[in-house]
Design a protein around this motif. Structure first.
Motif, PDB file in Angstrom:
ATOM      1  N   ILE A 165     -35.836  10.858  44.971  1.00 39.94           N
ATOM      2  CA  ILE A 165     -35.302  10.256  43.746  1.00 39.94           C
ATOM      3  C   ILE A 165     -36.423   9.560  42.970  1.00 39.94           C
ATOM      4  CG2 ILE A 165     -33.804   8.396  42.871  1.00 39.94           C
ATOM      5  CD1 ILE A 165     -31.827   9.129  45.113  1.00 39.94           C
ATOM      6  N   MET A 168     -38.468  12.191  41.205  1.00 36.62           N
ATOM      7  CA  MET A 168     -37.742  12.775  40.075  1.00 36.62           C
ATOM      8  C   MET A 168     -37.662  11.793  38.912  1.00 36.62           C
ATOM      9  SD  MET A 168     -34.709  14.635  42.289  1.00 36.62           S
ATOM     10  CE  MET A 168     -33.873  15.451  40.940  1.00 36.62           C
ATOM     11  N   GLU A 169     -37.464  10.497  39.209  1.00 32.13           N
ATOM     12  CA  GLU A 169     -37.411   9.501  38.144  1.00 32.13           C
ATOM     13  C   GLU A 169     -38.770   9.336  37.469  1.00 32.13           C
ATOM     14  OE1 GLU A 169     -35.825   6.097  40.170  1.00 32.13           O
ATOM     15  OE2 GLU A 169     -33.738   6.625  39.701  1.00 32.13           O
ATOM     16  N   GLN A 184     -31.856  14.741  34.831  1.00 33.84           N
ATOM     17  CA  GLN A 184     -30.956  13.604  35.011  1.00 33.84           C
ATOM     18  C   GLN A 184     -29.754  13.983  35.893  1.00 33.84           C
ATOM     19  OE1 GLN A 184     -30.190  12.584  30.917  1.00 33.84           O
ATOM     20  NE2 GLN A 184     -31.748  10.960  30.886  1.00 33.84           N
ATOM     21  N   ASP A 186     -29.817  16.334  38.138  1.00 36.32           N
ATOM     22  CA  ASP A 186     -30.344  16.496  39.498  1.00 36.32           C
ATOM     23  C   ASP A 186     -30.504  15.138  40.194  1.00 36.32           C
ATOM     24  OD1 ASP A 186     -30.415  19.211  39.186  1.00 36.32           O
ATOM     25  OD2 ASP A 186     -32.563  19.293  38.667  1.00 36.32           O
ATOM     26  N   ILE A 187     -30.965  14.136  39.425  1.00 35.42           N
ATOM     27  CA  ILE A 187     -31.116  12.779  39.972  1.00 35.42           C
ATOM     28  C   ILE A 187     -29.748  12.213  40.375  1.00 35.42           C
ATOM     29  CG2 ILE A 187     -31.749  10.382  39.416  1.00 35.42           C
ATOM     30  CD1 ILE A 187     -33.989  11.540  37.634  1.00 35.42           C
ATOM     31  N   HIS A 191     -28.491  10.999  44.048  1.00 39.02           N
ATOM     32  CA  HIS A 191     -27.891   9.684  44.310  1.00 39.02           C
ATOM     33  C   HIS A 191     -26.568   9.830  45.061  1.00 39.02           C
ATOM     34  CE1 HIS A 191     -30.365   6.501  42.605  1.00 39.02           C
ATOM     35  NE2 HIS A 191     -30.650   7.272  41.554  1.00 39.02           N
TER      36      HIS A 191
END
Length: 220
Positions: A165, A168-169, A184, A186-187, A191
């Motif tokens: 995460i 990716m962020e 977004q 995918d994130i 989560h």
């Protein structure tokens, strides 16, 4: 039958049934007493008594006979005397019946306990299945060693997902605008996976406590 003969007969009956009640109570095992602990053996209008032991009823019967003897001495109304005699007769009958039906009461109480345990187990099983962690209970919930292995595995998964995460962020800040919505989503998906993983960790920790609690009780 005069009043003295009546009282003498009742006292003799009381002495006889008292011996039966004491013998009955002495023969009860600890588990039987526990099983019948909160079982009402009588209608409250007859005896205020619950549980396995019946000898406490003798105390109430003895008081009734003493009261009747006093009423006869005071030469109270016939209706009052008859009412007291009927109450004593009902209590003798109820106590004799209780002495004969302890086995049936035990069987009924055991069946009720077994039914409650089965209902609770079914509810717990359904709760596990509804939680989405049924595969854990079915596959690895056999002992605490397996549980700790599974717990470590889930902690490792959670760490990997958290690291993913973060990556990716970081990419989200530099990626092309057209790719942001996909990233977004995918994130968000990651989560959700992390949330599920943490729920599984909490569930496994509860199961570990369940397994360890009996050991802690034995070690005290």
């Amino acid at each position: 039958m005069n009043t003295q003969q009546l009282i003498l007969m009742l006292k003799q009956q009381l002495a006889h049934i008292e011996q039966e009640a004491l013998q009955h109570d002495n023969q009860l095992g600890d588990q039987q007493k526990k099983t019948l602990q909160h079982v009402e053996r009588f209608n409250h209008s007859v005896f205020i008594q619950e549980g396995a032991q019946l000898s406490p009823c003798i105390v109430q019967l003895r008081k009734d006979i003493a009261q009747l003897e006093k009423q006869l001495t005071l030469n109270l109304a016939k209706s009052t005397i008859e009412l007291s005699c009927l109450r004593i007769q009902d209590r003798f009958t109820a106590l004799r019946r209780a002495l004969l039906t302890t086995g049936l009461n035990l069987k009924s109480a055991e069946q009720k306990k077994a039914s409650n345990r089965a209902r609770y187990a079914k509810k717990q099983q359904q709760s596990v299945q509804d939680s989405g962690f049924g595969w854990i209970a079915n596959n690895i919930m056999q002992n605490s060693h397996q549980l700790y292995q599974e717990l470590n595995k889930h902690f490792a998964w959670a760490n990997k997902i958290e690291f993913k995460i973060q990556q990716m962020e970081s990419n989200l800040e530099v990626c092309h605008a057209a790719d942001k919505i996909t990233l977004q989503n995918d994130i968000l998906l990651m989560h959700r996976r992390l949330g599920k993983c943490r729920q599984a960790i909490s569930y496994i920790e509860e199961r570990i406590q369940h397994f360890e609690r009996p050991r802690q009780s034995l070690n005290r």
